[in-house]
Design a protein around this motif. Structure first.
Motif, PDB file in Angstrom:
ATOM      1  N   SER A 216      21.405 -41.978   0.194  1.00  0.00           N
ATOM      2  CA  SER A 216      21.160 -42.310   1.592  1.00  0.00           C
ATOM      3  C   SER A 216      22.363 -42.844   2.346  1.00  0.00           C
ATOM      4  O   SER A 216      23.170 -43.557   1.837  1.00  0.00           O
ATOM      5  N   GLY A 217      22.283 -42.645   3.742  1.00  0.00           N
ATOM      6  CA  GLY A 217      23.316 -43.258   4.457  1.00  0.00           C
ATOM      7  C   GLY A 217      24.725 -42.286   4.699  1.00  0.00           C
ATOM      8  O   GLY A 217      24.824 -41.466   3.923  1.00  0.00           O
ATOM      9  N   GLY A 218      25.443 -42.571   5.737  1.00  0.00           N
ATOM     10  CA  GLY A 218      26.630 -41.943   6.181  1.00  0.00           C
ATOM     11  C   GLY A 218      27.693 -42.490   5.131  1.00  0.00           C
ATOM     12  O   GLY A 218      28.757 -43.226   5.247  1.00  0.00           O
TER      13      GLY A 218
ATOM     14  N   SER B 105      14.716 -43.529   6.660  1.00  0.00           N
ATOM     15  CA  SER B 105      16.010 -43.518   7.497  1.00  0.00           C
ATOM     16  C   SER B 105      16.982 -42.416   7.119  1.00  0.00           C
ATOM     17  O   SER B 105      16.754 -41.527   6.060  1.00  0.00           O
ATOM     18  N   VAL B 106      18.004 -41.986   7.848  1.00  0.00           N
ATOM     19  CA  VAL B 106      18.766 -40.951   7.640  1.00  0.00           C
ATOM     20  C   VAL B 106      20.083 -41.362   8.037  1.00  0.00           C
ATOM     21  O   VAL B 106      20.504 -42.320   8.846  1.00  0.00           O
ATOM     22  N   PRO B 107      21.208 -40.664   7.462  1.00  0.00           N
ATOM     23  CA  PRO B 107      20.925 -39.216   6.716  1.00  0.00           C
ATOM     24  C   PRO B 107      20.292 -39.330   5.198  1.00  0.00           C
ATOM     25  O   PRO B 107      20.743 -40.488   4.751  1.00  0.00           O
ATOM     26  N   ALA B 108      19.567 -38.424   4.732  1.00  0.00           N
ATOM     27  CA  ALA B 108      19.309 -38.551   3.471  1.00  0.00           C
ATOM     28  C   ALA B 108      19.509 -37.220   2.721  1.00  0.00           C
ATOM     29  O   ALA B 108      19.047 -36.115   3.239  1.00  0.00           O
ATOM     30  N   VAL B 109      20.318 -37.596   1.722  1.00  0.00           N
ATOM     31  CA  VAL B 109      20.917 -36.192   1.309  1.00  0.00           C
ATOM     32  C   VAL B 109      20.215 -36.061  -0.275  1.00  0.00           C
ATOM     33  O   VAL B 109      20.499 -37.079  -1.078  1.00  0.00           O
TER      34      VAL B 109
ATOM     35  N   GLN C  97       6.763 -34.728   8.308  1.00  0.00           N
ATOM     36  CA  GLN C  97       5.657 -35.380   7.334  1.00  0.00           C
ATOM     37  C   GLN C  97       5.907 -35.458   5.834  1.00  0.00           C
ATOM     38  O   GLN C  97       5.627 -36.298   5.101  1.00  0.00           O
ATOM     39  N   PHE C  98       6.413 -34.213   5.309  1.00  0.00           N
ATOM     40  CA  PHE C  98       6.648 -34.197   3.721  1.00  0.00           C
ATOM     41  C   PHE C  98       7.779 -35.213   3.445  1.00  0.00           C
ATOM     42  O   PHE C  98       7.590 -35.938   2.347  1.00  0.00           O
ATOM     43  N   TYR C  99       8.750 -35.337   4.181  1.00  0.00           N
ATOM     44  CA  TYR C  99       9.875 -36.418   3.820  1.00  0.00           C
ATOM     45  C   TYR C  99       9.461 -37.788   4.091  1.00  0.00           C
ATOM     46  O   TYR C  99       9.796 -38.412   3.058  1.00  0.00           O
ATOM     47  N   THR C 100       8.761 -38.157   4.669  1.00  0.00           N
ATOM     48  CA  THR C 100       8.366 -39.473   5.379  1.00  0.00           C
ATOM     49  C   THR C 100       7.202 -39.766   4.199  1.00  0.00           C
ATOM     50  O   THR C 100       7.280 -41.162   3.570  1.00  0.00           O
ATOM     51  N   ALA C 101       6.388 -39.000   3.707  1.00  0.00           N
ATOM     52  CA  ALA C 101       5.564 -39.223   2.527  1.00  0.00           C
ATOM     53  C   ALA C 101       6.129 -39.082   1.557  1.00  0.00           C
ATOM     54  O   ALA C 101       5.437 -39.970   0.502  1.00  0.00           O
TER      55      ALA C 101
ATOM     56  N   PRO D  51      14.266 -31.737   9.329  1.00  0.00           N
ATOM     57  CA  PRO D  51      14.160 -32.538  10.392  1.00  0.00           C
ATOM     58  C   PRO D  51      13.416 -34.130  10.196  1.00  0.00           C
ATOM     59  O   PRO D  51      12.916 -34.152   9.079  1.00  0.00           O
ATOM     60  N   PHE D  52      14.263 -34.961  10.946  1.00  0.00           N
ATOM     61  CA  PHE D  52      13.699 -36.115  11.075  1.00  0.00           C
ATOM     62  C   PHE D  52      13.912 -36.632  12.444  1.00  0.00           C
ATOM     63  O   PHE D  52      15.134 -36.770  12.810  1.00  0.00           O
TER      64      PHE D  52
END
Length: 218
Positions: A199-201, A186-190, A177-181, A44-45
């Protein structure tokens, strides 16, 4: 010999570029099939975690958030529609009308990862993206979310229980919180094998090249 890669796809249902990025990644995985195998895990983001249950007019929202004009938004939407067509995803050319809170959608995606059969979280993600961006449905409404659950082959009654109980709310917040930390803003983040970030589409060719390069180092 097939190389296995772990792919974490961090995204928001309301993000059109996430639909583009997922379609491109799927094309890339199809292109490397036979030499590279991967299982997608969706995380999730929230682009708009403070969005109220009534949602907001999309033009008003984008103007407030990014300062873009209605004309600029039409140009961006046309670009997104074109990119979507390239990866087999149909956007509503008229846009979404409103933007909605997606927290409950993320709770269901978390539940699907735990309770669903292999591939069902992926199917639910695609169903939610189509409801949001192809059909412009109200993503904060439980009836819409439950229809996506059924489309993905998941149990509607169990999903209803998740929505009614508030289950997995803390789990979703902890993952966000894990991913923002860890620097995801910004998303998508693969994220591939917990090390490589795309990062990005991006176009399918970019994902394919990255998959092949990473596979050689495994």
């Amino acid at each position: 010999m097939t190389t296995y890669l772990k792919i974490d796809f961090v995204s928001d249902v309301s993000c059109p570029w996430c639909a583009v990025g997922l379609g491109a990644l799927e094309q890339a995985l199809a292109a490397v099939q036979g030499s590279i195998s991967a299982e997608l895990h969706f995380h999730p983001f929230e682009l708009n975690p403070q969005m109220g249950p009534e949602g907001q007019d999309i033009t008003e929202h984008l103007t407030q958030k990014y300062g873009s004009t209605a004309a600029q938004q039409v140009q961006i939407r046309d670009t997104i529609c074109q990119r979507g067509a390239e990866v087999g995803f149909a956007f509503n050319p008229e846009g979404r009308g409103r933007i909605w809170n997606t927290f409950d959608a993320h709770r269901l995606l978390h539940w699907a990862a735990l309770d669903g059969a292999p591939g069902q979280q992926h199917a639910l993600k695609k169903a939610l993206l189509a409801a949001c961006h192809t059909r412009s449905e109200a993503m904060g409404h439980h009836a819409v979310l439950l229809a996506c659950v059924v489309e993905a082959g998941l149990d509607r009654d169990r999903a209803q229980a998740v929505l009614d109980s508030g289950a997995f709310a803390q789990d979703v917040r902890e993952r966000e919180q894990f991913y923002t930390a860890n620097g995801i803003h910004s998303v998508p983040a693969v994220i591939i094998n917990d090390r490589h970030l795309i990062s990005g589409g991006q176009p399918a060719a970019v994902f394919e090249q990255a998959l092949r390069q990473i596979a050689t180092s495994v």
